[in-house]
Design a protein around this motif. Structure first.
Motif, short mmCIF file in Angstrom:
data_model
loop_
_atom_site.label_atom_id
_atom_site.label_comp_id
_atom_site.label_asym_id
_atom_site.label_seq_id
_atom_site.Cartn_x
_atom_site.Cartn_y
_atom_site.Cartn_z
N VAL A 67 51.60 9.41 50.61
CA VAL A 67 51.50 9.20 52.21
C VAL A 67 52.45 10.21 52.75
O VAL A 67 51.93 10.65 54.02
CB VAL A 67 51.71 7.86 52.35
N THR A 68 53.55 10.40 52.38
CA THR A 68 54.46 11.34 53.11
C THR A 68 54.28 12.67 52.74
O THR A 68 55.20 13.70 53.36
CB THR A 68 55.85 10.93 52.98
N ASN A 69 53.62 13.15 51.86
CA ASN A 69 53.29 14.44 51.35
C ASN A 69 54.73 15.03 50.81
O ASN A 69 55.05 16.13 51.09
CB ASN A 69 52.82 15.44 52.46
N ASP A 70 55.59 14.05 50.17
CA ASP A 70 56.86 14.53 49.50
C ASP A 70 56.47 15.18 48.22
O ASP A 70 56.37 14.29 47.29
CB ASP A 70 57.47 13.17 49.59
N TYR A 71 56.52 16.33 48.12
CA TYR A 71 56.13 17.09 46.73
C TYR A 71 57.30 16.60 45.74
O TYR A 71 56.95 16.39 44.64
CB TYR A 71 56.15 18.50 47.09
N GLU A 72 58.45 16.41 46.06
CA GLU A 72 59.61 15.99 45.21
C GLU A 72 59.09 14.80 44.73
O GLU A 72 59.33 14.65 43.49
CB GLU A 72 61.04 16.27 45.94
N GLY A 73 59.00 13.88 45.74
CA GLY A 73 58.58 12.69 45.19
C GLY A 73 57.43 12.58 44.09
O GLY A 73 57.38 11.69 43.01
N LEU A 74 56.42 13.29 44.60
CA LEU A 74 55.11 13.29 43.84
C LEU A 74 55.29 13.89 42.27
O LEU A 74 54.87 13.27 41.35
CB LEU A 74 54.26 14.04 44.59
N ALA A 75 56.50 14.84 42.09
CA ALA A 75 56.76 15.45 41.02
C ALA A 75 57.42 14.54 40.15
O ALA A 75 57.16 14.22 39.08
CB ALA A 75 57.36 16.86 41.18
N VAL A 76 58.47 13.76 40.97
CA VAL A 76 59.09 12.75 40.09
C VAL A 76 58.48 11.72 39.69
O VAL A 76 58.47 11.16 38.64
CB VAL A 76 60.30 12.42 41.06
N MET A 77 57.66 11.21 40.86
CA MET A 77 56.88 9.89 40.31
C MET A 77 55.59 10.11 39.23
O MET A 77 55.30 9.25 38.55
CB MET A 77 56.38 8.97 41.64
N ARG A 78 55.01 11.23 39.45
CA ARG A 78 54.01 11.29 38.50
C ARG A 78 54.64 11.78 36.90
O ARG A 78 53.93 11.03 36.12
CB ARG A 78 53.43 12.74 38.71
N THR A 79 55.83 12.32 36.87
CA THR A 79 56.46 12.33 35.72
C THR A 79 56.86 10.70 35.27
O THR A 79 56.70 10.62 34.07
CB THR A 79 57.69 12.88 35.88
N MET A 80 57.52 9.86 36.36
CA MET A 80 57.65 8.85 36.02
C MET A 80 56.61 8.11 35.42
O MET A 80 56.60 7.25 34.30
CB MET A 80 58.51 8.07 37.24
N LEU A 81 55.43 8.17 36.19
CA LEU A 81 54.09 7.51 35.90
C LEU A 81 53.65 7.73 34.40
O LEU A 81 53.19 6.95 33.50
CB LEU A 81 53.02 7.68 37.03
N GLY A 82 53.83 8.96 34.23
CA GLY A 82 53.36 9.55 32.64
C GLY A 82 54.39 8.97 31.87
O GLY A 82 53.91 8.48 30.61
N GLU A 83 55.73 8.65 32.08
CA GLU A 83 56.62 8.36 31.05
C GLU A 83 55.90 6.77 30.80
O GLU A 83 56.15 6.21 29.40
CB GLU A 83 57.97 8.19 31.56
N CYS A 84 55.70 5.81 31.73
CA CYS A 84 55.46 4.55 31.50
C CYS A 84 54.34 4.47 30.87
O CYS A 84 53.94 3.56 29.94
CB CYS A 84 55.29 4.01 33.02
N LEU A 85 53.14 5.41 31.18
CA LEU A 85 51.83 5.20 30.45
C LEU A 85 51.95 5.70 28.88
O LEU A 85 51.47 5.11 27.84
CB LEU A 85 50.83 6.41 31.05
N LEU A 86 53.16 6.73 28.67
CA LEU A 86 53.20 7.08 27.19
C LEU A 86 53.89 5.72 26.52
O LEU A 86 53.49 5.39 25.26
CB LEU A 86 54.28 8.11 27.20
N ASN A 87 54.90 5.08 27.28
CA ASN A 87 55.49 3.98 26.54
C ASN A 87 54.37 2.80 26.30
O ASN A 87 54.57 1.96 25.28
CB ASN A 87 56.54 3.40 27.31
N LEU A 88 53.15 2.83 27.17
CA LEU A 88 52.13 1.92 26.91
C LEU A 88 50.97 2.52 25.96
O LEU A 88 50.03 1.58 25.87
CB LEU A 88 51.44 1.45 28.26
N ALA A 89 51.11 3.55 25.56
CA ALA A 89 50.31 4.07 24.45
C ALA A 89 48.97 4.51 25.13
O ALA A 89 47.94 4.43 24.36
CB ALA A 89 49.98 3.26 23.17
N GLU A 90 48.99 4.63 26.48
CA GLU A 90 47.95 5.39 27.24
C GLU A 90 47.86 6.65 27.12
O GLU A 90 48.06 7.37 28.20
CB GLU A 90 47.65 4.55 28.64
N TYR A 91 47.66 7.42 26.12
CA TYR A 91 48.07 8.74 25.83
C TYR A 91 47.50 9.77 26.70
O TYR A 91 47.93 10.77 27.23
CB TYR A 91 47.85 9.14 24.31
N ASP A 92 46.00 9.39 26.91
CA ASP A 92 45.34 10.43 27.59
C ASP A 92 45.56 10.35 29.31
O ASP A 92 45.92 11.52 29.71
CB ASP A 92 43.72 9.89 27.60
#
Length: 644
Positions: A67-92
């Motif tokens: 919403v805020t076009n915060d690229y730092e936030g997008l980079a951080v949260m996408r990485t965070m989201l990927g880590e959560c999915l990895l722990n949930l075994a949603e590999y794709d």
């Protein structure tokens, strides 16, 4: 703020302060703080192994950053989201988010986030078994971490790099060991798979009982051979069919294990008779086949079939006894009898059918006359229903006499077919066709009803006479057969004591328990049950012991030698005496069939046989002739009034 508390292992306190911090951030619309709070929530949830909560927090934080076009936030949260999915075994999905986070962090220079993304990607690739990508990202991660630490301390930089490089090497060695173990496991699995495939292919192509080629395998091999060898001046190829006529009787008498042993012995003899290049198969339960592919001519094939006939005619062992299996053989030769397996097999089947009709010489070769005979049989079979509807069938009646006083005791009804073009057709021809077509049920019902009607019309109850009716195995095996007999008796007004139903040993042996139950129901109606053609098949004392019956009818084959002056008269007399004694011991009446001379009558009377029928007493006659002579027949000895 919350992160310091979290790093001081006070995650619970940090989590408790989260709602207040979030509320305050929302109040002042401080978006950069909001996505950071969501990141902290996700980190704490991951540490507490609340993976679903961590995923929800990461997704909320990413929405705020978008919403805020915060690229730092997008980079951080996408990485965070990927880590959560990895722990949930949603590999794709994890791979997608981590790649986006990696690229964005690299583009905007977020070394820490970029480093974290590459480490997570290395872990993900390692899980997925992509060692190359795992090593690639681990190297990137190592370089990034080294760069970060180089900025803070040049001295620690080399140690960190060495440690990371060692980690990479340890990972590489571990991956190498895992890959080697995986290759070994795959090799072992492949060997097991090849072995299982070979076993399945063998089972798919061979009969499990005898080990011979099954129908589909034999068919394919035979057609392949014929296609390759029956062109031009090809050598003679013979197709031999061998059918075990008495398999069902063997199973019923000695059990299926003994029947299987007999089939295995027949298969062994076929293999012994076959040349290495011949093809041997089992087409169904009781039919074997041999494709003769060795060099030779018509005489060679004839010699092979004759030798095979002798081999298969020898007794086989069933359990603890040796019995004759009764094998019939029919054969055809290519190319004159067919260029393909279907034609050769069909013609060999015609020869086999002809062989079964000659039990004393069960071997036949195909010829064109068999085709004409088969066409005639098919024509008769097709005409059977119309013949029944148009009343072309009639009953003839053969008198039966009591030997003690030569008095008439009844008649046996015999079916006749007066064909409008062919004249009289033998029951031997059309009864089997009726059984094959299923018309035997309707025809048998008509015979039963007509015989009972005639007996009632001729006042059998008053004359104390009985009407005997032959019953087809198909008809007798019907669950409601006893009920049918009861209905017919009631319709005709005939008591059960005036009806005798004749069944064969083969019928009883098919299902002794069910046959015995039907016999008991019939006898409860007053109907007498006779065992017809006794001694002509696999006679079993077990049948006489377990099957309820009243009369034993001795087959006509025993009459031929029962003539004074015949070379085998003494043996025939002893055999007849033994059967009469056995029947009387079991409380059964004995009736001899096929009596053709007065001398035979004298011997039978001397041995104590109860009754007889045959041309010496009376020939089968049409109903009007019987009706005309019946008063005299019922009151006079047979020798005075026998029908011509």
């Amino acid at each position: 703020m919350n992160p310091p508390l979290r790093h001081l292992d006070r995650a619970r306190e940090a989590l408790a302060l989260m709602p207040q911090a979030t509320e305050l951030a929302d109040l002042v619309a401080f978006r950069s703080i909001q996505w950071k709070l969501r990141r902290c929530e996700a980190l704490i949830a991951l540490e507490d192994c609340r993976l679903k909560d961590a995923l929800d927090s990461a997704r909320l934080g990413m929405r705020v950053a978008k919403v805020t076009n915060d690229y730092e936030g997008l980079a951080v949260m996408r990485t965070m989201l990927g880590e959560c999915l990895l722990n949930l075994a949603e590999y794709d999905q994890a791979l997608t988010e981590l790649r986006k986070g990696e690229r964005l962090a690299q583009a905007i220079g977020l070394t820490r986030v970029y480093s974290r993304a590459t480490r997570l990607l290395a872990k993900l690739y390692e899980i997925q078994g992509d060692a190359h990508q795992a090593l690639h990202h681990l190297k990137i991660h190592a370089e990034l971490e080294a760069e970060r630490h180089r900025a803070s301390s040049q001295m620690c930089s080399r140690a960190v790099q060495d440690e990371l490089l060692g980690e990479v090497q340890r990972h590489a060695r571990q991956l190498h060991r895992e890959q080697r173990e995986q290759r070994e496991e795959l090799s072992s699995a492949q060997q097991q798979l090849d072995q299982a495939r070979d076993e399945l292919l063998h089972l798919a192509a061979h009969d499990p009982l005898t080990g011979l080629h099954n129908r589909s395998s034999f068919w394919w091999l035979a057609q392949h051979h014929l296609t390759a060898n029956l062109a031009g001046d090809a050598p003679l190829t013979g197709l031999i069919l061998a059918d075990v006529n008495e398999l069902r009787a063997l199973n019923d008498l000695y059990g299926h294990a003994a029947g299987d042993a007999a089939l295995q012995e027949i298969a062994r003899r076929l293999l012994e008779a076959a040349a290495p290049q011949d093809i041997v198969g089992r087409l169904n339960g009781d039919e074997f086949v041999l494709l003769v592919t060795r060099p030779g001519d018509e005489e060679t094939l004839r010699a092979i079939t004759q030798e095979l006939s002798v081999r298969l005619a020898s007794p086989v062992k069933c359990g603890d006894v040796w019995v004759e299996a009764g094998v019939s053989i029919g054969y055809a030769a290519g190319p004159q009898d067919g260029h393909d397996i279907a034609t050769l097999h069909r013609n060999a089947e015609l020869a086999l059918a002809a062989a079964k009709q000659t039990p004393h010489r069960p071997l036949a070769r195909f010829d064109q006359e068999l085709v004409a005979e088969e066409q005639a049989r098919r024509q008769l079979r097709a005409e059977l229903p119309q013949a029944l509807r148009q009343g072309q069938f009639t009953l003839h009646y053969q008198a039966q006499y009591r030997l003690a006083d030569q008095q008439l005791t009844g008649f046996e009804s015999l079916i006749r077919w007066e064909h409008p073009l062919l004249g009289r057709v033998s029951p031997v021809q059309f009864i089997a066709l009726a059984e094959q077509s299923g018309l035997i049920l309707d025809l048998g019902t008509w015979i039963l009803r007509e015989a009972c009607r005639q007996a009632s019309e001729w006042s059998f109850p008053a004359l104390n006479l009985s009407m005997a009716v032959n019953i087809s195995p198909v008809q007798f095996s019907q669950p409601d057969f006893a009920e049918l007999v009861q209905r017919v008796l009631e319709e005709c007004g005939l008591p059960g004591s005036c009806l005798t139903l004749e069944v064969t040993e083969g019928l009883v042996q098919r299902n002794l328990e069910a046959s015995a139950a039907t016999s008991r129901r019939l006898r409860a109606l007053g109907v007498r049950v006779a065992l017809d053609d006794f001694g002509s098949g696999h006679s079993s004392l077990n049948v006489l012991n377990l099957f309820p019956l009243d009369i034993l009818k001795i087959d006509r084959v025993f009459m031929a030698d029962l003539l004074p002056g015949h070379p085998d008269f003494a043996r025939a007399r002893q055999l007849m005496s033994a059967m009469v004694t056995l029947a009387h011991t079991l409380g059964l009446q004995v009736v001899a069939e096929g009596v053709e001379s007065l001398s035979q009558l004298g011997v039978l009377e001397e041995l104590g046989c109860n009754g007889a029928q045959g041309y010496a007493l009376a020939q089968p006659s049409a109903a009007p002739d019987v009706a005309f002579r019946l008063p005299a027949l019922a009151s006079a000895p047979s020798s005075e009034t026998a029908l011509p």
